[in-house]
Scaffold this motif. Structure first.
Motif, PDB file in Angstrom:
ATOM      1  N   GLY A 183       0.817  -1.206   0.000  1.00 30.12           N
ATOM      2  CA  GLY A 183       0.000   0.000   0.000  1.00 30.12           C
ATOM      3  C   GLY A 183       0.851   1.256   0.000  1.00 30.12           C
ATOM      4  N   ILE A 184       1.985   1.210   0.707  1.00 30.29           N
ATOM      5  CA  ILE A 184       2.907   2.355   0.694  1.00 30.29           C
ATOM      6  C   ILE A 184       3.396   2.593  -0.731  1.00 30.29           C
ATOM      7  CG2 ILE A 184       5.174   3.172   1.458  1.00 30.29           C
ATOM      8  CD1 ILE A 184       4.682   1.652   4.091  1.00 30.29           C
ATOM      9  N   ALA A 185       3.827   1.522  -1.392  1.00 25.58           N
ATOM     10  CA  ALA A 185       4.379   1.657  -2.741  1.00 25.58           C
ATOM     11  C   ALA A 185       3.328   2.084  -3.755  1.00 25.58           C
ATOM     12  CB  ALA A 185       5.018   0.339  -3.167  1.00 25.58           C
ATOM     13  N   GLU A 186       2.113   1.515  -3.650  1.00 22.47           N
ATOM     14  CA  GLU A 186       1.102   1.723  -4.678  1.00 22.47           C
ATOM     15  C   GLU A 186       0.361   3.050  -4.546  1.00 22.47           C
ATOM     16  OE1 GLU A 186       0.375  -0.267  -7.375  1.00 22.47           O
ATOM     17  OE2 GLU A 186       2.227  -1.263  -6.783  1.00 22.47           O
ATOM     18  N   VAL A 187      -0.032   3.442  -3.340  1.00 26.33           N
ATOM     19  CA  VAL A 187      -0.855   4.649  -3.209  1.00 26.33           C
ATOM     20  C   VAL A 187      -0.300   5.695  -2.244  1.00 26.33           C
ATOM     21  CG1 VAL A 187      -2.998   3.510  -3.880  1.00 26.33           C
ATOM     22  CG2 VAL A 187      -2.343   3.544  -1.486  1.00 26.33           C
ATOM     23  N   LEU A 188       0.363   5.255  -1.160  1.00 20.85           N
ATOM     24  CA  LEU A 188       0.816   6.248  -0.188  1.00 20.85           C
ATOM     25  C   LEU A 188       1.973   7.078  -0.721  1.00 20.85           C
ATOM     26  CD1 LEU A 188       0.574   7.606   2.494  1.00 20.85           C
ATOM     27  CD2 LEU A 188       1.809   5.709   3.564  1.00 20.85           C
ATOM     28  N   ALA A 189       2.937   6.439  -1.360  1.00 21.02           N
ATOM     29  CA  ALA A 189       4.069   7.196  -1.905  1.00 21.02           C
ATOM     30  C   ALA A 189       3.612   8.218  -2.960  1.00 21.02           C
ATOM     31  CB  ALA A 189       5.118   6.244  -2.473  1.00 21.02           C
ATOM     32  N   PRO A 190       2.756   7.825  -3.941  1.00 21.41           N
ATOM     33  CA  PRO A 190       2.247   8.848  -4.865  1.00 21.41           C
ATOM     34  C   PRO A 190       1.448   9.945  -4.165  1.00 21.41           C
ATOM     35  CG  PRO A 190       1.868   6.650  -5.748  1.00 21.41           C
ATOM     36  CD  PRO A 190       2.342   6.474  -4.330  1.00 21.41           C
ATOM     37  N   ALA A 191       0.709   9.578  -3.117  1.00 22.67           N
ATOM     38  CA  ALA A 191      -0.056  10.585  -2.382  1.00 22.67           C
ATOM     39  C   ALA A 191       0.869  11.570  -1.686  1.00 22.67           C
ATOM     40  CB  ALA A 191      -0.968   9.904  -1.359  1.00 22.67           C
ATOM     41  N   VAL A 192       1.965  11.070  -1.128  1.00 26.61           N
ATOM     42  CA  VAL A 192       2.942  11.953  -0.467  1.00 26.61           C
ATOM     43  C   VAL A 192       3.525  12.942  -1.469  1.00 26.61           C
ATOM     44  CG1 VAL A 192       5.211  12.001   0.635  1.00 26.61           C
ATOM     45  CG2 VAL A 192       3.502  10.353   1.400  1.00 26.61           C
ATOM     46  N   ALA A 193       3.836  12.453  -2.668  1.00 26.50           N
ATOM     47  CA  ALA A 193       4.383  13.336  -3.707  1.00 26.50           C
ATOM     48  C   ALA A 193       3.357  14.416  -4.081  1.00 26.50           C
ATOM     49  CB  ALA A 193       4.770  12.520  -4.935  1.00 26.50           C
ATOM     50  N   ARG A 194       2.094  14.033  -4.198  1.00 25.39           N
ATOM     51  CA  ARG A 194       1.045  14.995  -4.547  1.00 25.39           C
ATOM     52  C   ARG A 194       0.877  16.031  -3.438  1.00 25.39           C
ATOM     53  NH1 ARG A 194      -3.238  14.504  -8.136  1.00 25.39           N
ATOM     54  NH2 ARG A 194      -5.003  15.915  -7.739  1.00 25.39           N
ATOM     55  N   LEU A 195       0.891  15.581  -2.196  1.00 29.45           N
ATOM     56  CA  LEU A 195       0.736  16.497  -1.070  1.00 29.45           C
ATOM     57  C   LEU A 195       1.882  17.503  -1.002  1.00 29.45           C
ATOM     58  CD1 LEU A 195      -0.503  13.907   1.555  1.00 29.45           C
ATOM     59  CD2 LEU A 195      -1.797  15.908   0.794  1.00 29.45           C
ATOM     60  N   ALA A 196       3.082  17.058  -1.351  1.00 28.90           N
ATOM     61  CA  ALA A 196       4.240  17.963  -1.318  1.00 28.90           C
ATOM     62  C   ALA A 196       4.031  19.144  -2.261  1.00 28.90           C
ATOM     63  CB  ALA A 196       5.506  17.205  -1.684  1.00 28.90           C
ATOM     64  N   ASP A 197       3.333  18.904  -3.377  1.00 28.33           N
ATOM     65  CA  ASP A 197       3.067  19.977  -4.341  1.00 28.33           C
ATOM     66  C   ASP A 197       1.876  20.827  -3.936  1.00 28.33           C
ATOM     67  OD1 ASP A 197       5.151  19.220  -5.993  1.00 28.33           O
ATOM     68  OD2 ASP A 197       3.910  17.893  -7.214  1.00 28.33           O
ATOM     69  N   GLU A 198       0.792  20.167  -3.485  1.00 31.09           N
ATOM     70  CA  GLU A 198      -0.460  20.880  -3.260  1.00 31.09           C
ATOM     71  C   GLU A 198      -0.648  21.358  -1.824  1.00 31.09           C
ATOM     72  OE1 GLU A 198      -3.606  18.382  -4.619  1.00 31.09           O
ATOM     73  OE2 GLU A 198      -2.890  18.356  -6.704  1.00 31.09           O
ATOM     74  N   HIS A 199      -0.041  20.678  -0.863  1.00 30.69           N
ATOM     75  CA  HIS A 199      -0.179  21.043   0.556  1.00 30.69           C
ATOM     76  C   HIS A 199       1.191  20.929   1.233  1.00 30.69           C
ATOM     77  CE1 HIS A 199      -4.614  20.997   0.385  1.00 30.69           C
ATOM     78  NE2 HIS A 199      -4.465  19.957  -0.413  1.00 30.69           N
ATOM     79  N   PRO A 200       2.112  21.796   0.897  1.00 26.65           N
ATOM     80  CA  PRO A 200       3.474  21.663   1.427  1.00 26.65           C
ATOM     81  C   PRO A 200       3.569  21.776   2.943  1.00 26.65           C
ATOM     82  CG  PRO A 200       3.166  23.784   0.323  1.00 26.65           C
ATOM     83  CD  PRO A 200       1.965  22.956  -0.001  1.00 26.65           C
ATOM     84  N   GLY A 201       2.525  22.303   3.584  1.00 27.12           N
ATOM     85  CA  GLY A 201       2.564  22.414   5.045  1.00 27.12           C
ATOM     86  C   GLY A 201       2.252  21.115   5.763  1.00 27.12           C
ATOM     87  N   ILE A 202       1.747  20.121   5.020  1.00 30.15           N
ATOM     88  CA  ILE A 202       1.416  18.834   5.634  1.00 30.15           C
ATOM     89  C   ILE A 202       2.599  17.892   5.476  1.00 30.15           C
ATOM     90  CG2 ILE A 202      -0.093  16.807   5.542  1.00 30.15           C
ATOM     91  CD1 ILE A 202      -2.328  18.619   4.574  1.00 30.15           C
ATOM     92  N   ARG A 203       3.121  17.435   6.586  1.00 27.90           N
ATOM     93  CA  ARG A 203       4.272  16.522   6.583  1.00 27.90           C
ATOM     94  C   ARG A 203       3.781  15.128   6.984  1.00 27.90           C
ATOM     95  NH1 ARG A 203       5.571  21.233   8.890  1.00 27.90           N
ATOM     96  NH2 ARG A 203       5.068  20.432  10.958  1.00 27.90           N
ATOM     97  N   VAL A 204       3.830  14.195   6.049  1.00 26.81           N
ATOM     98  CA  VAL A 204       3.362  12.838   6.302  1.00 26.81           C
ATOM     99  C   VAL A 204       4.485  12.002   6.894  1.00 26.81           C
ATOM    100  CG1 VAL A 204       2.427  10.736   5.267  1.00 26.81           C
ATOM    101  CG2 VAL A 204       1.674  12.974   4.440  1.00 26.81           C
ATOM    102  N   ARG A 205       4.196  11.349   8.002  1.00 23.18           N
ATOM    103  CA  ARG A 205       5.136  10.424   8.637  1.00 23.18           C
ATOM    104  C   ARG A 205       4.615   9.009   8.409  1.00 23.18           C
ATOM    105  NH1 ARG A 205       8.919  14.277   9.162  1.00 23.18           N
ATOM    106  NH2 ARG A 205       8.347  15.912  10.659  1.00 23.18           N
TER     107      ARG A 205
END
Length: 301
Positions: free
Chosen positions: A102-124
């Protein structure tokens, strides 16, 4: 007046079924948990727990109070979410517990998207098997879970959690290249009833899916080799050690040497993946963008 802090202890005991396990989840001593439960019984005027085997069970009064505890905590989560929205804040850390695929398939792409659209949100990110992430959310060790359906999982209408379906994927059969059925386009599970099997350990949700699929095909799999690492499972199948059922996405990027991967005929075994947060927290300005990013990533699978 009932102390809402003691309701959290009641919920933990109901979840973990022993005072010791609840205390560990709450970072308290067992004696402190017992004292708080005794105080809660005194506040309510009812016996809330009884011994059951090696653990404890809720009385009828305890079940009634537990239902209210779920509602109280959901309202507190909503209050925190509303205050966070009032403060204008989509900035901070969000801990997500998820299984490796799940990390590889959806969470990692989601983290990349969040970095662009919501840079204030830091995913751990915390790696956790599919059956471990939900307890982490309920115990407050994680904010969100990326989880799979499994036997004993909280149901979709569980009052403690709010769930977002993400995707479902079939399991494929992995056979040695020299297996008599390796040359077909598909394989019937029943035709593998006499083979040795390779699969995850009991307790892993994928083990439950494998066993249930085989039971529906009319047999109990004779599992000889156990590993929760699908790379290892595929390698053993390629070595002729047995046959396996593996989630399709788990095979992406794996060099399946000397093995073939075949779809399963009939009703295929399926892994259903969803995201979950504590009920009431689904509109939190930190969590909502993460849920939306996970949904978007899942749509691209």
């Amino acid at each position: 007046m009932i102390d809402p802090r003691r309701l959290r202890i009641l919920r933990a005991v109901a979840d973990h079924r022993t005072v010791t396990a609840a205390a560990a989840a709450l970072y308290l001593t067992p004696s402190a948990v017992s004292q708080q439960l005794a105080a809660l019984e005194q506040e309510t005027g009812h016996t809330l727990l009884i011994r059951s085997g090696r653990g404890v069970a809720l009385t009828a009064a305890g079940e009634i109070l537990l239902g209210h505890a779920h509602a109280v905590h959901a309202e507190l989560e909503r209050a925190e979410a509303e205050l966070a929205r009032y403060a204008g804040g989509a900035e901070g850390d969000v801990t997500v517990a998820a299984f490796a695929t799940g990390i590889a398939e959806v969470l990692a792409p989601a983290v990349a998207r969040l970095a662009d659209e919501h840079p204030g949100i830091r995913v751990r990110v915390r790696d956790a098997e599919g059956d471990a992430s939900l307890p982490m959310v309920l115990d407050g060790e994680a904010d969100l879970a990326l989880a799979v359906e499994y036997r004993g999982a909280p149901s979709a209408d569980d009052r403690r959690l709010s769930r977002v379906p993400l995707y479902a994927e079939p399991f494929d059969a992995v056979l040695h290249g020299g297996h008599p059925l390796a040359g077909g386009e598909r394989v019937e599970l029943a035709a593998l009833a006499d083979d040795d099997w390779i699969g995850p350990y009991p307790g892993n949700p994928c083990h439950d899916v494998m066993v249930l699929a085989c039971e529906l095909a009319g047999f109990q799999p004779r599992q000889i080799h156990s590993s929760d690492d699908f790379r290892a499972v595929a390698a053993l199948a390629g070595a002729g050690a047995g046959v396996a059922l593996v989630p399709r996405s788990a095979l992406r990027g794996i060099a399946v040497k000397d093995a073939v991967v075949l779809p399963v005929s009939g009703q295929a075994a399926t892994r259903r993946v969803f995201a979950a947060v504590r009920r009431g927290a689904e509109t939190h300005p930190l969590f909502r963008p993460v849920l939306d990013a996970l949904t978007t990533a899942a749509l691209k699978l």
